[in-house]
Design a protein around this motif. Structure first.
Motif, PDB file in Angstrom:
ATOM      1  N   GLN A 292      -3.788  16.891 -13.846  1.00 15.19           N
ATOM      2  CA  GLN A 292      -3.097  16.887 -15.192  1.00 15.19           C
ATOM      3  C   GLN A 292      -2.608  15.721 -15.788  1.00 15.19           C
ATOM      4  O   GLN A 292      -2.810  15.007 -16.994  1.00 15.19           O
ATOM      5  CB  GLN A 292      -2.108  17.892 -15.297  1.00 15.19           C
ATOM      6  CG  GLN A 292      -2.342  19.275 -14.984  1.00 15.19           C
ATOM      7  CD  GLN A 292      -3.364  20.070 -15.689  1.00 15.19           C
ATOM      8  OE1 GLN A 292      -3.127  20.012 -16.970  1.00 15.19           O
ATOM      9  NE2 GLN A 292      -4.444  20.508 -15.115  1.00 15.19           N
ATOM     10  N   SER A 293      -2.072  15.115 -14.760  1.00 13.71           N
ATOM     11  CA  SER A 293      -1.616  13.466 -14.874  1.00 13.71           C
ATOM     12  C   SER A 293      -1.513  12.764 -13.478  1.00 13.71           C
ATOM     13  O   SER A 293      -1.345  13.580 -12.421  1.00 13.71           O
ATOM     14  CB  SER A 293      -0.323  13.413 -15.707  1.00 13.71           C
ATOM     15  OG  SER A 293       0.741  13.892 -14.985  1.00 13.71           O
ATOM     16  N   LEU A 294      -1.832  11.385 -13.643  1.00  6.77           N
ATOM     17  CA  LEU A 294      -1.511  10.698 -12.549  1.00  6.77           C
ATOM     18  C   LEU A 294      -0.986   9.386 -12.910  1.00  6.77           C
ATOM     19  O   LEU A 294      -1.623   8.654 -13.924  1.00  6.77           O
ATOM     20  CB  LEU A 294      -2.713  10.459 -11.478  1.00  6.77           C
ATOM     21  CG  LEU A 294      -2.787   9.334 -10.473  1.00  6.77           C
ATOM     22  CD1 LEU A 294      -1.905   9.959  -9.282  1.00  6.77           C
ATOM     23  CD2 LEU A 294      -4.005   8.918  -9.850  1.00  6.77           C
ATOM     24  N   ASP A 295       0.204   8.762 -12.408  1.00  7.36           N
ATOM     25  CA  ASP A 295       0.644   7.488 -12.770  1.00  7.36           C
ATOM     26  C   ASP A 295       1.423   6.835 -11.595  1.00  7.36           C
ATOM     27  O   ASP A 295       2.087   7.599 -10.667  1.00  7.36           O
ATOM     28  CB  ASP A 295       1.854   7.818 -14.034  1.00  7.36           C
ATOM     29  CG  ASP A 295       2.678   6.654 -14.355  1.00  7.36           C
ATOM     30  OD1 ASP A 295       1.816   5.477 -14.376  1.00  7.36           O
ATOM     31  OD2 ASP A 295       3.760   6.599 -14.636  1.00  7.36           O
ATOM     32  N   GLY A 296       1.102   5.638 -11.444  1.00  7.48           N
ATOM     33  CA  GLY A 296       1.830   5.034 -10.236  1.00  7.48           C
ATOM     34  C   GLY A 296       1.266   3.502 -10.322  1.00  7.48           C
ATOM     35  O   GLY A 296       0.308   3.014 -10.670  1.00  7.48           O
ATOM     36  N   ALA A 297       1.840   2.729  -9.388  1.00  9.40           N
ATOM     37  CA  ALA A 297       1.497   1.561  -8.836  1.00  9.40           C
ATOM     38  C   ALA A 297       2.103   1.087  -7.548  1.00  9.40           C
ATOM     39  O   ALA A 297       3.219   1.687  -7.102  1.00  9.40           O
ATOM     40  CB  ALA A 297       1.709   0.340  -9.977  1.00  9.40           C
ATOM     41  N   LEU A 298       1.475   0.051  -6.722  1.00  9.91           N
ATOM     42  CA  LEU A 298       1.998  -0.527  -5.686  1.00  9.91           C
ATOM     43  C   LEU A 298       2.786  -1.746  -6.134  1.00  9.91           C
ATOM     44  O   LEU A 298       2.148  -2.474  -7.108  1.00  9.91           O
ATOM     45  CB  LEU A 298       1.196  -0.754  -4.421  1.00  9.91           C
ATOM     46  CG  LEU A 298       0.175   0.497  -3.883  1.00  9.91           C
ATOM     47  CD1 LEU A 298      -0.567  -0.383  -2.633  1.00  9.91           C
ATOM     48  CD2 LEU A 298       1.090   1.327  -3.211  1.00  9.91           C
ATOM     49  N   VAL A 299       3.870  -2.172  -5.486  1.00  6.12           N
ATOM     50  CA  VAL A 299       4.599  -3.315  -6.155  1.00  6.12           C
ATOM     51  C   VAL A 299       5.096  -4.118  -5.111  1.00  6.12           C
ATOM     52  O   VAL A 299       5.379  -3.580  -4.050  1.00  6.12           O
ATOM     53  CB  VAL A 299       5.966  -2.857  -7.080  1.00  6.12           C
ATOM     54  CG1 VAL A 299       5.191  -1.925  -8.289  1.00  6.12           C
ATOM     55  CG2 VAL A 299       6.656  -1.932  -6.386  1.00  6.12           C
ATOM     56  N   TRP A 300       5.420  -5.310  -5.293  1.00  4.56           N
ATOM     57  CA  TRP A 300       5.879  -6.207  -4.436  1.00  4.56           C
ATOM     58  C   TRP A 300       7.139  -6.890  -5.095  1.00  4.56           C
ATOM     59  O   TRP A 300       7.533  -7.057  -6.237  1.00  4.56           O
ATOM     60  CB  TRP A 300       4.743  -7.346  -4.127  1.00  4.56           C
ATOM     61  CG  TRP A 300       3.844  -6.893  -3.325  1.00  4.56           C
ATOM     62  CD1 TRP A 300       3.827  -7.197  -1.908  1.00  4.56           C
ATOM     63  CD2 TRP A 300       2.640  -6.294  -3.621  1.00  4.56           C
ATOM     64  NE1 TRP A 300       2.686  -6.721  -1.557  1.00  4.56           N
ATOM     65  CE2 TRP A 300       1.949  -6.129  -2.416  1.00  4.56           C
ATOM     66  CE3 TRP A 300       2.376  -5.696  -4.492  1.00  4.56           C
ATOM     67  CZ2 TRP A 300       0.645  -5.314  -2.490  1.00  4.56           C
ATOM     68  CZ3 TRP A 300       1.084  -5.006  -4.669  1.00  4.56           C
ATOM     69  CH2 TRP A 300       0.262  -4.908  -3.437  1.00  4.56           C
ATOM     70  N   PRO A 301       8.266  -7.281  -4.119  1.00 10.70           N
ATOM     71  CA  PRO A 301       9.248  -8.100  -4.375  1.00 10.70           C
ATOM     72  C   PRO A 301       8.957  -9.183  -5.526  1.00 10.70           C
ATOM     73  O   PRO A 301       7.876  -9.814  -5.575  1.00 10.70           O
ATOM     74  CB  PRO A 301      10.021  -8.934  -3.446  1.00 10.70           C
ATOM     75  CG  PRO A 301       9.306  -8.022  -2.235  1.00 10.70           C
ATOM     76  CD  PRO A 301       7.993  -7.566  -2.651  1.00 10.70           C
TER      77      PRO A 301
END
Length: 371
Positions: free
Chosen positions: A225-234
């Motif tokens: 139905q939905s997908l949302d996200g990310a990898l993040v760094w300082p």
């Protein structure tokens, strides 16, 4: 009615800050924080929410150790102290926006006290806008940002003191209109029919030099139905986030329950890299009824309901079983909403996270029938 905020240049509607741009009783603005000891010996949840159209400010502190969850819930009339983030002995202070907040609960006629400083170690990330409508009525119209960090300070649980030093921290801040708050739901049609089942996975984590946020919604057939996200760094790393474009999941549940004992997630980012997540519970999942969610509070009206000038409640749950929650008299309490702190690894790098996995109704992939 004017508040101190009205003397800033931050207005976004032709209204003073004491009012919001919708008359929907479910409009809310809420802080939520988690702190978890790396060895799983203790953890705490702290939250505070404002409901301008219900004239309510409420909040809670929950803490867990040795298979017990201690809950303290508060509620007060919002006005005239509209801008004050304090209810009873609980206060949330914004020290540095999007970075540092102080969470305090004074000692009182309850088993908890804390003085914790929550510090973001990764940038906060704004999730996609959540909007849905059913039977002519808006169900959800909200934003949320999530952040991971560290927590330091002191926590007292039923006379036992814990010194928090760089505990894992997760938080979110959400606002808008959502179902299940404000004390009641208007009826606009019959109950939804059909097979009805859904899977929800939400993960915020940190390992070594990076972390990430992701959420997935699927129906009972595994259709996304939905997908949302990310990898993040300082921020100091100077690296842009990597958007997550796919997620695979393989979940193992405690026998006879919908509480997971192990989760394997494979995240694919926009650069076609695969990130393998292996996670297991750090301690028993939080029983959210004790915090006020769902049918929480003694009146079972949940978050945001008007309860008069001031209210304070406390209780203790036995959460030693992975799914069954009981009070200290042994009576079973419908557990409802559960959320899980975890220890995890991502491509072999070890760390911690917050990982609610909720399987509601039937689910074909995991052989679960309707509840």
């Amino acid at each position: 009615m004017l508040t101190d905020l009205d003397d800033t240049l931050l207005h976004q509607a032709p209204l003073p800050f004491a009012f919001v741009g919708t008359s929907d009783h479910r409009f809310y603005d809420r802080y939520w924080f988690e702190a978890a000891a790396p060895d799983g010996s203790a953890g705490a949840l702290v939250s505070m929410g404002r409901y301008p159209n219900m004239n309510v400010l409420d909040g809670f502190v929950a803490a867990q150790t040795e298979g017990k969850q201690y809950n303290v819930r508060f509620s007060r009339e919002l006005r005239p102290a509209f801008a004050e983030t304090r209810v009873g002995g609980l206060s949330v202070s914004l020290v540095e926006p999007l970075k540092v907040l102080r969470l305090r609960l004074e000692e009182g006629d309850h088993p908890l006290a804390c003085d914790l400083t929550w510090t973001g170690s990764l940038p906060a990330r704004l999730e996609d806008h959540s909007f849905s409508r059913a039977q002519g009525r808006v169900v959800s119209d909200m934003y949320r940002f999530a952040q991971v960090g560290t927590v330091s300070g002191s926590l007292s649980i039923d006379g036992r003191d814990f010194a928090a030093a760089d505990w894992f921290g997760a938080r979110d801040h959400s606002w808008g209109v959502r179902p299940g708050v404000g004390g009641f739901e208007p009826v606009t049609g019959g109950a939804a029919g059909g097979a009805g089942g859904r899977l929800f996975i939400w993960l915020a984590f940190r390992v070594d030099e990076f972390g990430g946020y992701v959420q997935l919604h699927e129906d009972h057939m595994g259709r996304r139905q939905s997908l949302d996200g990310a990898l993040v760094w300082p921020a100091e790393a100077g690296r842009p986030e990597l958007r997550i474009v796919d997620m695979e999941h393989d979940l193992t549940f405690h026998e006879g329950t919908r509480a997971f004992s192990h989760a394997r997630l494979v995240l694919t980012t926009e650069d076609e890299q695969r990130w393998e997540v292996e996670a297991e519970p750090l301690f028993t999942a939080w029983a959210y009824k004790g915090t006020g969610y769902g049918t929480g509070y003694n009146d079972e009206k949940g978050l945001g309901a008007y309860r008069g000038e001031y209210l304070e409640e406390t209780d203790v749950y036995d959460v030693s079983h992975p799914e069954i929650v009981r009070n200290l008299d042994g009576d079973q309490i419908p557990s409802g909403h559960r959320e899980q702190p975890v220890r995890l690894s991502v491509n072999g790098k070890r760390g911690f996270g917050h990982l609610p996995i909720m399987v509601m109704g039937p689910n074909q992939q995991y052989g679960l029938q309707a509840q």
